[in-house]
Design a protein around this motif. Structure first.
Motif, PDB file in Angstrom:
ATOM      1  N   LYS A 126      22.963  21.435 -14.125  1.00 52.40           N
ATOM      2  CA  LYS A 126      21.909  20.520 -13.692  1.00 52.40           C
ATOM      3  C   LYS A 126      21.364  20.962 -12.341  1.00 52.40           C
ATOM      4  CE  LYS A 126      24.916  17.076 -11.442  1.00 52.40           C
ATOM      5  NZ  LYS A 126      25.404  15.668 -11.507  1.00 52.40           N
ATOM      6  N   PRO A 127      20.152  20.574 -12.013  1.00 56.54           N
ATOM      7  CA  PRO A 127      19.559  20.951 -10.729  1.00 56.54           C
ATOM      8  C   PRO A 127      20.485  20.593  -9.566  1.00 56.54           C
ATOM      9  CG  PRO A 127      17.940  19.888 -12.127  1.00 56.54           C
ATOM     10  CD  PRO A 127      19.250  19.741 -12.829  1.00 56.54           C
ATOM     11  N   GLY A 128      20.577  21.516  -8.615  1.00 57.56           N
ATOM     12  CA  GLY A 128      21.429  21.310  -7.458  1.00 57.56           C
ATOM     13  C   GLY A 128      22.720  22.092  -7.530  1.00 57.56           C
ATOM     14  N   ILE A 129      23.127  22.484  -8.744  1.00 59.03           N
ATOM     15  CA  ILE A 129      24.304  23.342  -8.910  1.00 59.03           C
ATOM     16  C   ILE A 129      23.803  24.771  -9.068  1.00 59.03           C
ATOM     17  CG2 ILE A 129      26.276  23.899 -10.374  1.00 59.03           C
ATOM     18  CD1 ILE A 129      26.439  20.951 -11.122  1.00 59.03           C
ATOM     19  N   THR A 130      24.181  25.636  -8.161  1.00 58.71           N
ATOM     20  CA  THR A 130      23.595  26.975  -8.124  1.00 58.71           C
ATOM     21  C   THR A 130      24.548  28.099  -8.533  1.00 58.71           C
ATOM     22  OG1 THR A 130      24.167  27.160  -5.776  1.00 58.71           O
ATOM     23  CG2 THR A 130      21.971  26.288  -6.315  1.00 58.71           C
ATOM     24  N   SER A 131      25.792  27.767  -8.847  1.00 56.92           N
ATOM     25  CA  SER A 131      26.749  28.790  -9.251  1.00 56.92           C
ATOM     26  C   SER A 131      27.776  28.173 -10.178  1.00 56.92           C
ATOM     27  CB  SER A 131      27.465  29.384  -8.035  1.00 56.92           C
ATOM     28  OG  SER A 131      28.329  28.419  -7.450  1.00 56.92           O
ATOM     29  N   LEU A 132      28.525  29.026 -10.863  1.00 60.00           N
ATOM     30  CA  LEU A 132      29.548  28.508 -11.758  1.00 60.00           C
ATOM     31  C   LEU A 132      30.595  27.709 -10.980  1.00 60.00           C
ATOM     32  CD1 LEU A 132      30.035  28.858 -14.881  1.00 60.00           C
ATOM     33  CD2 LEU A 132      32.002  30.209 -14.192  1.00 60.00           C
ATOM     34  N   ALA A 133      30.877  28.139  -9.753  1.00 61.18           N
ATOM     35  CA  ALA A 133      31.847  27.415  -8.930  1.00 61.18           C
ATOM     36  C   ALA A 133      31.416  25.967  -8.717  1.00 61.18           C
ATOM     37  CB  ALA A 133      32.027  28.110  -7.589  1.00 61.18           C
ATOM     38  N   GLY A 134      30.119  25.718  -8.745  1.00 64.89           N
ATOM     39  CA  GLY A 134      29.609  24.366  -8.572  1.00 64.89           C
ATOM     40  C   GLY A 134      29.938  23.442  -9.735  1.00 64.89           C
ATOM     41  N   LEU A 135      30.399  24.024 -10.850  1.00 73.91           N
ATOM     42  CA  LEU A 135      30.801  23.221 -12.002  1.00 73.91           C
ATOM     43  C   LEU A 135      32.281  22.856 -11.967  1.00 73.91           C
ATOM     44  CD1 LEU A 135      28.809  24.996 -14.865  1.00 73.91           C
ATOM     45  CD2 LEU A 135      28.401  22.698 -13.962  1.00 73.91           C
TER      46      LEU A 135
ATOM     47  N   ASP B  61      27.135  17.772 -16.801  1.00 74.97           N
ATOM     48  CA  ASP B  61      26.643  18.510 -15.635  1.00 74.97           C
ATOM     49  C   ASP B  61      26.287  19.953 -15.955  1.00 74.97           C
ATOM     50  OD1 ASP B  61      27.274  16.364 -13.582  1.00 74.97           O
ATOM     51  OD2 ASP B  61      29.271  16.689 -14.428  1.00 74.97           O
ATOM     52  N   GLY B  62      26.855  20.461 -17.035  1.00 72.67           N
ATOM     53  CA  GLY B  62      26.604  21.846 -17.411  1.00 72.67           C
ATOM     54  C   GLY B  62      26.854  22.022 -18.887  1.00 72.67           C
ATOM     55  N   ALA B  63      26.565  23.238 -19.383  1.00 70.53           N
ATOM     56  CA  ALA B  63      26.769  23.502 -20.807  1.00 70.53           C
ATOM     57  C   ALA B  63      26.852  24.997 -21.062  1.00 70.53           C
ATOM     58  CB  ALA B  63      25.636  22.899 -21.636  1.00 70.53           C
ATOM     59  N   GLY B  64      27.610  25.355 -22.061  1.00 74.86           N
ATOM     60  CA  GLY B  64      27.579  26.695 -22.619  1.00 74.86           C
ATOM     61  C   GLY B  64      26.742  26.623 -23.874  1.00 74.86           C
TER      62      GLY B  64
ATOM     63  N   VAL C 108      19.451  25.120 -14.027  1.00 72.03           N
ATOM     64  CA  VAL C 108      19.842  26.393 -13.422  1.00 72.03           C
ATOM     65  C   VAL C 108      20.706  27.185 -14.399  1.00 72.03           C
ATOM     66  CG1 VAL C 108      20.997  27.516 -11.476  1.00 72.03           C
ATOM     67  CG2 VAL C 108      19.826  25.312 -11.141  1.00 72.03           C
ATOM     68  N   GLU C 109      20.343  28.445 -14.628  1.00 70.27           N
ATOM     69  CA  GLU C 109      21.179  29.328 -15.431  1.00 70.27           C
ATOM     70  C   GLU C 109      22.182  30.001 -14.494  1.00 70.27           C
ATOM     71  OE1 GLU C 109      18.875  32.019 -17.785  1.00 70.27           O
ATOM     72  OE2 GLU C 109      17.683  30.426 -18.718  1.00 70.27           O
TER      73      GLU C 109
END
Length: 327
Positions: free
Chosen positions: A123-132, A183-186, A203-204
């Motif tokens: 989701k917007p605001g998360i810029t890296s995988l670590a943010g997940l 918050d994210g997805a594969g 964000v990808e």
């Protein structure tokens, strides 16, 4: 606000499993389901549908004496289950489901394409995988969505234990991400294009385009071989494959017609695909390149725990059928 069912079905052409688009010849040869009709599964995207669309439009099934019916599925693992239960004769899988034929549950009869459509999105605001880390991440288990998530986590020195994995089928991932419930997805294109209509600034954070390696898609059959039928079916796929390679825009249009989606949608999807000619695939089968792709996939799935050991590709890829069909 989540998209309506009508909007979703229109966007990604994932129809109910009980519906089918049918292309039949007058010849009942080829075995399979009722009346000798070969039952062929597919996923409603360019990789999964383009060769079937071309074969139907060009009359290739009739040319090769095969009666066929098409049935859409939302992912590869469900098709493998249908093959095992005898409800399907052939199907299509992406790279994330390659562990299933490698585990002995199906046979690959033809490699289709190399695909680079899989992403981990946030989701917007998360810029890296670590943010997940610690966040809810939706993923269709056993698919390429789970594959890219595992690849990305490994590169980030993380594991599934570092996120809140939420198992979902692909349509649910689309609706859940669009509604902000995860918050994210594969997940993969073209589904990401659908999500972007609701969340344009997603964000990808990981991509198969950037991880390196080759990610094959393939057509599969049940464990019990019917060589005569396999040869007929593979010849249709090979002829459709070469027509697709020579007429890429027309193939996109044919797939769009079968899927009942705009040509632009399918064209965007096709941009993440690398097509190969039959001659190239035959050469790569003979020199071991295809086996190398499949072995690399199996080695990866051993690391993820989806396979106990990495089998030789010749145990689940009918390369001899593919080369004979082309001869």
């Amino acid at each position: 606000m989540p998209m309506s069912r009508r909007e979703f079905l229109s966007a990604v052409s994932v129809t109910a499993l009980g519906l089918s688009a049918t292309a039949c010849s007058s010849d009942d040869g080829g075995g399979g389901g009722k009346g000798g009709t070969v039952r062929f599964g597919y996923i409603a995207d360019y990789n999964g549908a383009s060769l079937l669309a071309v074969a139907e439009q060009r009359g290739l099934w009739k040319k090769h004496g095969v009666a066929v019916s098409y049935k859409p599925f939302v992912n590869g693992p469900i098709q493998i289950q249908a093959l095992g239960s005898g409800d399907l004769d052939y199907g299509y899988i992406g790279p994330g489901a390659m562990w299933l034929p490698a585990s002995g549950r199906a046979r690959i009869v033809a490699v289709n394409t190399l695909t680079f459509a899989d992403r981990v999105i946030a989701k917007p605001g998360i810029t890296s995988l670590a943010g997940l880390r610690g966040k809810r991440v939706g993923v269709p288990e056993g698919t390429s969505g789970e594959m890219i998530l595992n690849l990305a986590l490994g590169e980030a020195d993380m594991t599934m234990d570092d996120i809140q994995k939420v198992a979902m089928d692909p349509p649910t991932v689309v609706s859940a991400f669009s509604a902000g419930r995860i918050d994210g997805a594969g997940i993969n294109y073209p589904l990401i294009d659908t999500i972007k209509k609701k969340v344009p600034d997603l964000v990808e954070v990981a991509s198969t385009e950037k991880t390196g390696g080759n990610f094959p898609t393939a057509f599969v059959a049940g464990q019990k071989a019917d060589r005569a039928r396999d040869l007929k079916v593979v010849r249709v796929l090979q002829e459709a494959n070469d027509w697709r390679a020579a007429h890429p825009e027309e193939a996109v249009a044919a797939a769009a017609k079968l899927l009942k989606v705009p040509v632009a949608t399918v064209r965007s999807d096709a941009s993440h695909v690398r097509a190969l000619t039959t001659a190239d695939l035959v050469a790569k089968t003979k020199d071991g390149t295809v086996a190398g792709w499949l072995d690399a996939m199996s080695d990866f799935f051993v690391k993820t725990g989806q396979l106990k050991k990495s089998p030789g590709a010749d145990s689940f890829y009918a390369g001899d059928v593919y080369t004979e069909a082309a001869g």
